[in-house]
Motif scaffolding. Structure first.
Motif, PDB file in Angstrom:
ATOM      1  N   ARG A  63      -6.114   8.334   6.970  1.00  0.00           N
ATOM      2  CA  ARG A  63      -6.360   9.545   6.463  1.00  0.00           C
ATOM      3  C   ARG A  63      -5.735  10.584   7.385  1.00  0.00           C
ATOM      4  O   ARG A  63      -5.021  10.139   8.432  1.00  0.00           O
ATOM      5  N   SER A  64      -5.502  11.853   6.958  1.00  0.00           N
ATOM      6  CA  SER A  64      -5.167  12.915   7.781  1.00  0.00           C
ATOM      7  C   SER A  64      -5.960  13.244   8.760  1.00  0.00           C
ATOM      8  O   SER A  64      -7.343  13.114   8.816  1.00  0.00           O
ATOM      9  N   VAL A  65      -5.344  13.957   9.785  1.00  0.00           N
ATOM     10  CA  VAL A  65      -6.402  14.196  11.007  1.00  0.00           C
ATOM     11  C   VAL A  65      -7.495  15.283  10.612  1.00  0.00           C
ATOM     12  O   VAL A  65      -8.573  15.355  11.104  1.00  0.00           O
ATOM     13  N   THR A  66      -7.316  16.096   9.506  1.00  0.00           N
ATOM     14  CA  THR A  66      -8.192  17.181   9.084  1.00  0.00           C
ATOM     15  C   THR A  66      -9.493  16.427   8.420  1.00  0.00           C
ATOM     16  O   THR A  66     -10.569  16.847   8.444  1.00  0.00           O
ATOM     17  N   GLU A  67      -9.271  15.312   7.826  1.00  0.00           N
ATOM     18  CA  GLU A  67     -10.134  14.654   7.056  1.00  0.00           C
ATOM     19  C   GLU A  67     -10.803  13.478   7.700  1.00  0.00           C
ATOM     20  O   GLU A  67     -11.974  13.045   7.438  1.00  0.00           O
ATOM     21  N   SER A  68     -10.262  13.315   9.155  1.00  0.00           N
ATOM     22  CA  SER A  68     -10.948  12.169   9.955  1.00  0.00           C
ATOM     23  C   SER A  68     -12.167  12.560  10.432  1.00  0.00           C
ATOM     24  O   SER A  68     -12.550  13.952  10.864  1.00  0.00           O
ATOM     25  N   ALA A  69     -13.262  11.848  10.649  1.00  0.00           N
ATOM     26  CA  ALA A  69     -14.459  12.111  11.386  1.00  0.00           C
ATOM     27  C   ALA A  69     -14.450  12.462  12.762  1.00  0.00           C
ATOM     28  O   ALA A  69     -15.393  12.669  13.253  1.00  0.00           O
ATOM     29  N   VAL A  70     -13.384  12.237  13.520  1.00  0.00           N
ATOM     30  CA  VAL A  70     -13.222  12.163  14.963  1.00  0.00           C
ATOM     31  C   VAL A  70     -11.991  12.857  15.202  1.00  0.00           C
ATOM     32  O   VAL A  70     -10.914  12.875  14.609  1.00  0.00           O
ATOM     33  N   PRO A  71     -11.990  13.553  16.443  1.00  0.00           N
ATOM     34  CA  PRO A  71     -10.739  14.232  16.748  1.00  0.00           C
ATOM     35  C   PRO A  71      -9.562  13.385  17.143  1.00  0.00           C
ATOM     36  O   PRO A  71      -9.650  12.384  18.026  1.00  0.00           O
ATOM     37  N   ILE A  72      -8.401  13.720  16.597  1.00  0.00           N
ATOM     38  CA  ILE A  72      -7.270  12.904  16.535  1.00  0.00           C
ATOM     39  C   ILE A  72      -5.772  14.041  16.632  1.00  0.00           C
ATOM     40  O   ILE A  72      -5.935  14.924  15.985  1.00  0.00           O
ATOM     41  N   ASP A  73      -5.223  13.786  18.063  1.00  0.00           N
ATOM     42  CA  ASP A  73      -4.035  14.442  17.949  1.00  0.00           C
ATOM     43  C   ASP A  73      -2.889  13.750  17.780  1.00  0.00           C
ATOM     44  O   ASP A  73      -2.767  12.368  17.896  1.00  0.00           O
ATOM     45  N   VAL A  74      -1.864  14.164  16.934  1.00  0.00           N
ATOM     46  CA  VAL A  74      -0.780  13.601  16.376  1.00  0.00           C
ATOM     47  C   VAL A  74       0.805  14.206  17.267  1.00  0.00           C
ATOM     48  O   VAL A  74       0.646  15.482  16.886  1.00  0.00           O
ATOM     49  N   VAL A  75       1.145  13.653  17.679  1.00  0.00           N
ATOM     50  CA  VAL A  75       2.270  14.053  18.698  1.00  0.00           C
ATOM     51  C   VAL A  75       3.821  13.419  17.837  1.00  0.00           C
ATOM     52  O   VAL A  75       3.683  12.038  18.112  1.00  0.00           O
ATOM     53  N   ALA A  76       4.532  13.937  17.404  1.00  0.00           N
ATOM     54  CA  ALA A  76       5.710  13.609  16.947  1.00  0.00           C
ATOM     55  C   ALA A  76       6.644  12.893  17.868  1.00  0.00           C
ATOM     56  O   ALA A  76       6.711  13.485  19.244  1.00  0.00           O
ATOM     57  N   GLY A  77       7.274  11.877  17.478  1.00  0.00           N
ATOM     58  CA  GLY A  77       8.357  11.326  18.318  1.00  0.00           C
ATOM     59  C   GLY A  77       9.373  12.402  18.789  1.00  0.00           C
ATOM     60  O   GLY A  77       9.510  11.974  20.102  1.00  0.00           O
ATOM     61  N   GLU A  78       9.716  13.036  18.203  1.00  0.00           N
ATOM     62  CA  GLU A  78      10.918  14.014  18.702  1.00  0.00           C
ATOM     63  C   GLU A  78      10.424  15.047  19.790  1.00  0.00           C
ATOM     64  O   GLU A  78      10.971  15.518  20.657  1.00  0.00           O
ATOM     65  N   GLU A  79       9.089  15.388  19.561  1.00  0.00           N
ATOM     66  CA  GLU A  79       8.036  16.107  20.427  1.00  0.00           C
ATOM     67  C   GLU A  79       8.158  15.388  22.046  1.00  0.00           C
ATOM     68  O   GLU A  79       8.281  16.007  23.006  1.00  0.00           O
ATOM     69  N   VAL A  80       7.646  14.127  21.836  1.00  0.00           N
ATOM     70  CA  VAL A  80       7.443  13.231  23.034  1.00  0.00           C
ATOM     71  C   VAL A  80       8.791  13.118  23.750  1.00  0.00           C
ATOM     72  O   VAL A  80       8.969  13.140  24.858  1.00  0.00           O
ATOM     73  N   ALA A  81      10.038  12.992  23.060  1.00  0.00           N
ATOM     74  CA  ALA A  81      11.387  12.855  23.672  1.00  0.00           C
ATOM     75  C   ALA A  81      11.815  14.139  24.197  1.00  0.00           C
ATOM     76  O   ALA A  81      12.910  14.036  24.946  1.00  0.00           O
ATOM     77  N   LYS A  82      11.319  15.257  23.897  1.00  0.00           N
ATOM     78  CA  LYS A  82      11.816  16.595  24.727  1.00  0.00           C
ATOM     79  C   LYS A  82      11.691  16.180  26.054  1.00  0.00           C
ATOM     80  O   LYS A  82      10.848  15.729  26.659  1.00  0.00           O
ATOM     81  N   GLN A  83      12.485  17.072  26.956  1.00  0.00           N
ATOM     82  CA  GLN A  83      12.190  17.385  28.268  1.00  0.00           C
ATOM     83  C   GLN A  83      13.108  16.158  29.038  1.00  0.00           C
ATOM     84  O   GLN A  83      12.922  16.204  30.289  1.00  0.00           O
ATOM     85  N   ALA A  84      13.496  15.253  28.449  1.00  0.00           N
ATOM     86  CA  ALA A  84      14.483  14.247  28.979  1.00  0.00           C
ATOM     87  C   ALA A  84      13.925  13.334  30.113  1.00  0.00           C
ATOM     88  O   ALA A  84      14.640  12.917  30.861  1.00  0.00           O
ATOM     89  N   ASP A  85      12.747  13.429  30.312  1.00  0.00           N
ATOM     90  CA  ASP A  85      11.947  12.481  31.386  1.00  0.00           C
ATOM     91  C   ASP A  85      11.986  11.183  31.117  1.00  0.00           C
ATOM     92  O   ASP A  85      12.224  10.668  29.862  1.00  0.00           O
ATOM     93  N   THR A  86      12.485  10.233  32.017  1.00  0.00           N
ATOM     94  CA  THR A  86      12.609   8.940  31.673  1.00  0.00           C
ATOM     95  C   THR A  86      11.199   8.066  31.774  1.00  0.00           C
ATOM     96  O   THR A  86      11.397   6.924  31.375  1.00  0.00           O
ATOM     97  N   ASP A  87      10.156   8.725  32.202  1.00  0.00           N
ATOM     98  CA  ASP A  87       8.890   8.043  32.067  1.00  0.00           C
ATOM     99  C   ASP A  87       8.108   8.444  30.951  1.00  0.00           C
ATOM    100  O   ASP A  87       7.546   9.627  31.158  1.00  0.00           O
ATOM    101  N   LEU A  88       7.623   7.891  29.953  1.00  0.00           N
ATOM    102  CA  LEU A  88       6.743   8.161  28.989  1.00  0.00           C
ATOM    103  C   LEU A  88       5.586   8.753  29.444  1.00  0.00           C
ATOM    104  O   LEU A  88       4.773   9.675  28.697  1.00  0.00           O
ATOM    105  N   GLN A  89       5.048   8.402  30.462  1.00  0.00           N
ATOM    106  CA  GLN A  89       3.794   8.745  31.211  1.00  0.00           C
ATOM    107  C   GLN A  89       3.873  10.355  31.618  1.00  0.00           C
ATOM    108  O   GLN A  89       2.906  11.194  31.155  1.00  0.00           O
ATOM    109  N   ASN A  90       4.843  10.819  32.165  1.00  0.00           N
ATOM    110  CA  ASN A  90       5.046  12.145  32.380  1.00  0.00           C
ATOM    111  C   ASN A  90       5.096  12.848  31.036  1.00  0.00           C
ATOM    112  O   ASN A  90       4.607  14.042  31.003  1.00  0.00           O
ATOM    113  N   LEU A  91       6.036  12.501  30.010  1.00  0.00           N
ATOM    114  CA  LEU A  91       6.164  13.234  28.733  1.00  0.00           C
ATOM    115  C   LEU A  91       4.759  13.701  28.251  1.00  0.00           C
ATOM    116  O   LEU A  91       4.773  14.666  27.746  1.00  0.00           O
TER     117      LEU A  91
END
Length: 876
Positions: A63-91
């Motif tokens: 389902r799309s996030v607006t149709e879901s019955a619970v709150p869901i955040d969708v973070v694009a892969g390119e947004e995660v990769a910004k800021q060039a940190d090597t640890d995904l936890q910090n990103l």
């Protein structure tokens, strides 16, 4: 839809929903898409789908996030990769406000695998999925985590390279009834890239403004094969130097002033650790066997070495290594304190209290008294010791004291394979099997086993922790009608936790132990025969999900899960959720669910000894963790552990505010606001500190726990208290000018201990309630100029937090991130930017010189200052 059109429309829909925003919440309606298709047939292909479908939150159908019955955040892969940190936890920390992770210096194994928190709960209260499948947990148990994470054993997401990600889905709701144990706080699902064409290469250097912490990473992604048989492969390799944000310790400074030139400056380092040979490999793959059956899977291999420092061992005051008994000097002779009391010798009247150097006699005879006055041992007495081959002091080996260096070589691998298909035009099925393994092989050097005297090694292999998870899943999905979808399945899982025996010298009781010298490798004792072992647990579950649309704008969802653990019995958990469209611009949603989390085999069986700074004593103390069923724990109320149980409630609004006609393809303003309440009963954590009596010491030693001779305090797992965690998540996205977007993500989380027993002291209560910021927010602005220049600005806000090790509440802070990207050519782009560009630090610790800690080690945004980076990307 034909495959070519489906891919393009999904990609554009995702781009529109995510453009410039870290967190996507809304998209345009299907009706609007139909209108556009009619009026603009030439762009039919580009507007058929305007919302990315998410797989998390429901087994019935995406389902799309607006149709879901619970709150869901969708973070694009390119947004995660910004800021060039090597640890995904910090990103992820930088873009998801409800997610927390800190640097964790001098935290034993928590420095190696850092604990993360979702919605203010423990690391093992959040489940991690890869492509919708459960990820194995890490081997490390967090003995040191500023209270919230103490005793937790969660997964390690740092093994995932950001270049491998298509998107990240964050389910902000309890989901134990859907996904099983560990999903009390929510679920993070990492969707891997699945393209079989093209790829990219990234080079990412970075450095802190102070000139240390140099990092670099080289990453690549490539799609191979065809639509029928494909593989998407990602690789990243990098290194990160350590940082130093320390003040010289006051005691070390005094030693230097008194002429001890062997003391380092700083004697003890606070900062991020070394990370060496950080290799991450991920593969995602699929094969169409025929029109109805598809093979799929993913796998990974990761390895790295992490090394950091421990507390400084002062050559005058470190008990069990340097410090001998305190004596009373009456002007002519030295007496023990008991003897002085009998003789009537009183401080400042007819006697002086004098520290002495700990001296050992390898032949077992008497030792001379070596008094320490004004930080300096009596030179004549010390020389007498040095001249006698049978006498020994660690002043000979480490005259300026020493700071152990600790770390681990970690390996992480997993393999998952599955078959899925259709048995009819409507019935779909999915079978998968996976194996995941994480190992932390510890090392410690620049330290001693003091009880071995001059024969001690200075480098030790303390042993290893190993976690292995095996999972089998079978799911079926059947849409009975357009209004009713049903899914069901079964799961069988085996968890195994292993403690590997350390080298003998790392836990051995040497010949000088009876003379007051501590046994085992100082700082992190090795795992002895009693600690080493392997423990397994199996559990199985059956579950069902259903979704029903009574009317067009109303979704009702339900989930039921029965699960049986061979050591904790069975549990049944359920979930009810709904999403109702009041009109085209307003939707309401909510959920109610129960949860269950069984203590891990590691939490039930692990022994551990850590060295911590005790502010009340102003000294280091050895603190042991023993199983709750150990005889010594039983004397203080320890008992067999119970499962944690939770009740989750959420209620929220989804508001869409159109500000432009649909013909412009400009997104509306989207607002979501969700309230959550999570009540956890029988919550698991570590008890208050208990002091060992001599009887308890002997009990532990007789049971094989040889390190008990070194312990000043011990703790054990308890789960006899309750907490209530509640808060609000607000996400707002809006278009900004042309080709730009502005978004605000805000999280408020508050935890209250609602029930406690005497096994949980006031400090632990305060850690649980105040250890994390209650308010966190991100304001992000993105802008594109002429399709060549992309700009990003982000302001992050963190409210105050309490650091129990500093006994101080640190104030709130704003942190600014900036990034600019320029397209050199069609496939080539260069990026420069800075995290924390204004070089903001937490408040200065008012007791900084006690152990050299200038800033809070639990700062939610780190304490390294500004980090400057660059990135070059070539895509094809």
């Amino acid at each position: 839809m034909p495959h070519r059109y489906r891919l393009k429309s999904l990609a554009l829909g995702f781009a529109l929903a995510m453009s410039g925003s870290a967190i996507a919440q809304e998209g345009q309606s299907a009706a609007s898409a139909d209108t556009t298709a009619t009026e603009f047939p030439d762009i039919l292909e580009e507007v058929i789908v305007l919302e990315e479908l998410v797989v998390i939150g429901s087994r019935a159908q995406p389902r799309s996030v607006t149709e879901s019955a619970v709150p869901i955040d969708v973070v694009a892969g390119e947004e995660v990769a910004k800021q060039a940190d090597t640890d995904l936890q910090n990103l992820i920390r930088n873009i998801v406000p409800s997610y927390n992770v800190s640097t964790q210096p001098i935290s034993d194994a928590s420095t190696v695998v850092r604990p993360v928190n979702l919605r203010g709960l423990a690391p093992d209260h959040a489940m991690v999925l890869i492509n919708g499948k459960r990820r194995h947990r890490a081997a490390v148990i967090h003995w040191l985590g500023n209270g919230v994470a103490d005793g937790a054993q969660g997964p390690d997401i740092s093994a995932i390279p950001s270049i491998a990600l298509k998107r990240v889905e964050v389910l902000r709701d309890g989901a134990s009834a859907q996904y099983g144990s560990d999903a009390i706080a929510g679920v993070l699902n990492f969707q891997l890239k699945d393209s079989y064409r093209g790829g990219s290469v990234e080079i990412k250097p970075g450095i802190f403004q102070q000139g240390d912490g140099r990092t670099y990473a080289v990453a690549g992604n490539i799609g191979l094969g065809s639509e029928r048989a494909w593989t998407n492969l990602s690789v990243e390799y990098g290194n990160a130097d350590d940082t130093d944000r320390s003040a010289q310790r006051a005691d070390a400074a005094r030693l230097i002033r008194e002429g001890n030139s062997a003391v380092a400056n700083p004697a003890q380092v606070w900062g991020q650790p070394f990370v060496r040979n950080d290799l991450k490999i991920f593969a995602n793959y699929g094969l169409s066997i025929n029109d109805n059956i598809e093979f799929y899977g993913h796998g990974n291999y990761a390895s790295k070495e992490v090394e950091g420092g421990f507390f400084y061992r002062n050559p005058n005051t470190r008990g069990g290594v340097y410090k001998g008994p305190v004596l009373m000097f009456d002007g002519t002779d030295y007496h023990t304190l008991a003897e002085a009391e009998e003789l009537g010798i009183v401080d400042g009247v007819n006697g002086t209290r004098t520290a002495t150097l700990l001296v050992g006699n390898m032949s077992g005879g008497d030792v001379p008294v070596v008094p320490i006055v004004c930080e300096v041992p009596d030179q004549n007495a010390l020389q007498q010791v040095l001249n006698d081959a049978n006498l020994f002091t660690f002043r000979e080996l480490f005259p300026g004291g020493f700071t152990p260096r600790f770390g681990a070589n970690t390996t992480d691998y997993a393999i998952l394979g599955g078959l899925k298909g259709t048995a009819s035009s409507l019935l779909s099925w999915d079978f998968s099997a996976s194996l995941g393994r994480h190992e932390a092989d510890f090392f410690i050097f620049n330290t001693v086993n003091a009880s071995l005297g001059a024969n001690t090694p200075t480098t030790f292999d303390p042993g290893a922790y190993i976690q292995t998870d095996t999972n089998f899943n079978f799911d079926v999905t059947y849409p009975f009608s357009d209004q009713f979808f049903f899914a069901a399945g079964a799961e069988y899982r085996i968890e195994n936790f292993e403690i590997v025996l350390g080298q003998a010298e790392s836990f051995q009781i040497g010949p000088l132990a009876g003379q007051g010298f501590s046994a085992a490798s100082n700082g992190f004792p090795g795992f002895s025969n009693i600690a080493a072992g392997s423990w397994s647990r199996a559990n199985w579950a059956i579950y069902g999900d259903a979704e029903f649309n009574p009317i067009e704008n109303w979704l009702v969802a339900a989930a039921l899960r029965f699960e049986n653990f061979e050591d904790f019995g069975s549990t049944t958990n359920y979930k009810l959720a709904t999403n109702y469209g009041v009109n085209e611009n307003l939707k309401v949603r909510g959920s109610f669910s129960t949860g269950f989390r069984a203590p891990t085999p590691g939490q039930q069986n692990a022994f551990n000894v850590t060295t911590e700074f005790n502010a009340a004593r102003n000294d280091l103390i050895n603190r042991g963790v023993i199983p709750s069923t150990n005889d010594a724990a039983a004397l203080k109320g320890g008992k067999a552990l119970k499962p944690e149980k939770s009740i989750n409630f959420t209620a929220g609004l989804i508001v869409t505010v159109p500000i432009y006609p649909i013909e412009t393809n400009i997104e509306p303003v989207n607002i979501t606001a969700d309230y959550f309440n999570i009540a956890v009963k029988d919550r698991l954590t570590l008890s208050q500190d208990y002091t060992l009596t001599e009887t308890e010491v002997q009990q532990l030693i007789s049971s094989g726990f040889t390190s008990a001779r070194n312990l000043q305090e011990f703790v054990f797992f308890i789960n006899d208290f309750e907490t209530s965690t509640q808060g609000i998540d607000i996400v707002i996205t809006a278009p900004f000018c042309c080709d730009g977007e502005i978004s605000l993500a805000y999280n408020f989380t508050s935890t209250e201990v609602t029930k406690r027993t005497e096994t949980l002291d006031d400090t632990r209560i305060r850690e649980l309630q105040e250890g994390l910021p209650k308010h966190r927010a991100n304001l992000t602005l993105t802008k594109t100029f002429r399709e060549k220049i992309d700009l990003l600005g982000r302001v992050r806000y963190y409210a105050s937090w309490y650091d129990s090790e500093d006994s101080y509440t640190y104030g709130d802070e704003f942190v600014l991130d900036l990034e600019a990207s320029y397209a050199l050519a069609k496939h080539s782009r260069i990026t420069v930017g800075a995290q924390n560009v204004l070089d903001i630090y937490p408040d200065v610790n008012p007791n900084a010189t006690s152990v050299g800690r200038l800033y809070s080690q639990f700062s939610p945004f780190g304490f390294g200052g500004a980090f400057w980076y660059g990135k070059y990307t070539f895509s094809f």
